[in-house]
Design a protein around this motif. Sequence first.
Motif, short mmCIF file in Angstrom:
data_model
loop_
_atom_site.label_atom_id
_atom_site.label_comp_id
_atom_site.label_asym_id
_atom_site.label_seq_id
_atom_site.Cartn_x
_atom_site.Cartn_y
_atom_site.Cartn_z
N ARG A 61 0.92 -1.09 0.05
CA ARG A 61 0.18 0.07 0.01
C ARG A 61 0.96 1.36 -0.02
O ARG A 61 0.57 2.11 0.57
CB ARG A 61 -0.96 0.06 1.31
CG ARG A 61 -2.24 0.85 0.94
CD ARG A 61 -3.18 0.31 0.17
NE ARG A 61 -4.14 1.20 -0.35
CZ ARG A 61 -4.60 1.60 -1.35
NH1 ARG A 61 -4.38 0.83 -2.16
NH2 ARG A 61 -5.53 2.34 -1.42
N THR A 62 2.01 1.06 -0.66
CA THR A 62 2.84 2.32 -0.67
C THR A 62 3.17 2.74 -2.23
O THR A 62 3.16 2.05 -2.92
CB THR A 62 4.32 2.14 0.05
OG1 THR A 62 4.82 0.94 -0.71
CG2 THR A 62 4.08 1.52 1.47
N ARG A 63 3.17 4.19 -2.02
CA ARG A 63 3.63 4.88 -3.29
C ARG A 63 4.59 5.95 -3.05
O ARG A 63 4.27 6.68 -2.26
CB ARG A 63 2.32 5.58 -3.77
CG ARG A 63 1.48 4.83 -4.47
CD ARG A 63 0.32 5.70 -4.94
NE ARG A 63 -0.36 6.36 -3.98
CZ ARG A 63 -1.40 7.34 -4.30
NH1 ARG A 63 -1.84 7.47 -5.33
NH2 ARG A 63 -1.62 8.08 -3.50
N ASP A 64 5.76 5.74 -3.59
CA ASP A 64 6.97 6.74 -3.47
C ASP A 64 6.74 7.93 -4.21
O ASP A 64 6.73 7.79 -5.42
CB ASP A 64 8.58 6.12 -3.59
CG ASP A 64 9.45 6.86 -3.22
OD1 ASP A 64 9.29 8.16 -3.20
OD2 ASP A 64 10.61 6.24 -3.34
N LEU A 65 6.38 8.78 -3.87
CA LEU A 65 6.17 10.13 -4.62
C LEU A 65 7.18 10.62 -5.39
O LEU A 65 7.11 11.07 -6.41
CB LEU A 65 5.42 11.23 -3.67
CG LEU A 65 4.23 10.84 -2.85
CD1 LEU A 65 3.70 12.25 -2.26
CD2 LEU A 65 3.22 10.48 -3.96
N LYS A 66 8.29 10.28 -5.05
CA LYS A 66 9.65 10.74 -5.84
C LYS A 66 9.78 9.97 -7.21
O LYS A 66 10.52 10.14 -8.07
CB LYS A 66 10.88 10.39 -5.10
CG LYS A 66 11.19 11.38 -3.99
CD LYS A 66 12.27 11.34 -3.07
CE LYS A 66 12.62 12.36 -1.93
NZ LYS A 66 13.81 12.19 -1.52
N LYS A 67 9.05 8.56 -7.00
CA LYS A 67 9.05 7.66 -8.15
C LYS A 67 7.90 7.63 -8.93
O LYS A 67 7.42 6.74 -9.44
CB LYS A 67 9.56 6.41 -7.76
CG LYS A 67 10.91 6.34 -7.23
CD LYS A 67 11.17 4.82 -6.73
CE LYS A 67 12.59 4.74 -5.97
NZ LYS A 67 12.87 3.44 -5.41
N THR A 68 7.01 8.69 -8.80
CA THR A 68 5.56 8.68 -9.46
C THR A 68 5.53 9.86 -10.53
O THR A 68 6.12 10.84 -10.26
CB THR A 68 4.74 8.95 -8.45
OG1 THR A 68 4.58 8.21 -7.27
CG2 THR A 68 3.07 9.13 -8.75
N THR A 69 4.71 9.40 -11.51
CA THR A 69 4.36 10.33 -12.44
C THR A 69 2.92 10.45 -12.74
O THR A 69 2.47 9.43 -12.33
CB THR A 69 5.02 10.13 -14.19
OG1 THR A 69 4.44 8.66 -14.45
CG2 THR A 69 6.34 9.92 -14.15
N TYR A 70 2.44 11.60 -12.97
CA TYR A 70 0.90 11.81 -12.82
C TYR A 70 0.19 12.15 -14.01
O TYR A 70 0.86 12.90 -15.11
CB TYR A 70 0.54 12.96 -11.83
CG TYR A 70 1.35 12.29 -10.40
CD1 TYR A 70 0.61 11.72 -9.57
CD2 TYR A 70 2.32 13.22 -10.31
CE1 TYR A 70 1.33 11.75 -8.24
CE2 TYR A 70 3.11 13.07 -9.09
CZ TYR A 70 2.63 12.40 -8.15
OH TYR A 70 3.22 12.14 -7.03
N ARG A 98 9.09 11.36 2.03
CA ARG A 98 8.67 10.13 2.46
C ARG A 98 7.50 9.59 1.75
O ARG A 98 7.11 10.00 0.84
CB ARG A 98 8.16 10.09 3.95
CG ARG A 98 9.17 10.71 4.97
CD ARG A 98 8.64 10.49 6.37
NE ARG A 98 9.37 11.25 7.11
CZ ARG A 98 9.00 11.87 8.34
NH1 ARG A 98 7.74 11.76 8.73
NH2 ARG A 98 9.59 12.65 9.06
N VAL A 99 7.50 8.04 1.81
CA VAL A 99 6.54 7.29 1.23
C VAL A 99 5.05 7.70 1.67
O VAL A 99 4.74 7.98 2.78
CB VAL A 99 6.78 5.90 1.38
CG1 VAL A 99 5.46 5.11 0.85
CG2 VAL A 99 8.05 5.34 0.72
N ALA A 100 4.38 8.11 0.76
CA ALA A 100 2.95 8.64 0.94
C ALA A 100 1.85 7.42 0.88
O ALA A 100 1.80 6.90 -0.31
CB ALA A 100 2.67 9.84 0.12
N ASN A 101 1.49 6.91 2.02
CA ASN A 101 0.20 5.95 1.83
C ASN A 101 -0.91 6.46 2.19
O ASN A 101 -2.17 5.87 2.18
CB ASN A 101 0.55 5.00 2.98
CG ASN A 101 1.98 4.37 2.97
OD1 ASN A 101 2.34 4.21 1.91
ND2 ASN A 101 2.56 4.02 3.97
#
Length: 167
Positions: A61-70, A98-101
């Motif tokens: 249930r984790t999404r690392d926002l630094k590794k995310t495209t939207y 930090r990881v945003a859950n």
Amino acid sequence: MKFTTVILLVAAHITGGLTAAVSSAAAECGPLGVLEIDLNNLPAGVDPNALRQCAGHPLGRTRDLKKTTYTPLTIEEIEKAQNAKLDARSVIPVLSGRVANACWFGASSGCTDGYCWKSCGNNGEWCWTAANGGSGKWLQCNSANQCGSGEACGKGCKKSKSCGCSC
């Protein structure tokens, strides 16, 4: 007597094969758990031959926002994000990297660490998306433009709560 013996041997062989398949799936999936779906009650359009083996999502249930495209924000999404009640769960992870859950009030879909997700509720809920009506392979991506908000949320992961619509 011989006929009964043959039937019992065949039944034992089939049962042993099923037991081996289940224990093999359990070993492969580990903490993700084995996907448990009632094949007699599949929703329309779901292919029983295209079901994934493991229930939970590899990233949990984790999404690392630094590794995310939207995906680009719509006007409605921008207004919703601006009017959202922000709290420590939704702001601090972003600011600290930090990881945003927590709940998500941004784009309707995106790509994190190679997997697609989408917003799925009115209160910031999100889910990992999967093929085959949510019961197939987890949808993978290189960027958010490969993910859509119309995709199905992952199904069959109630025990691990690692997918499905929540935050």
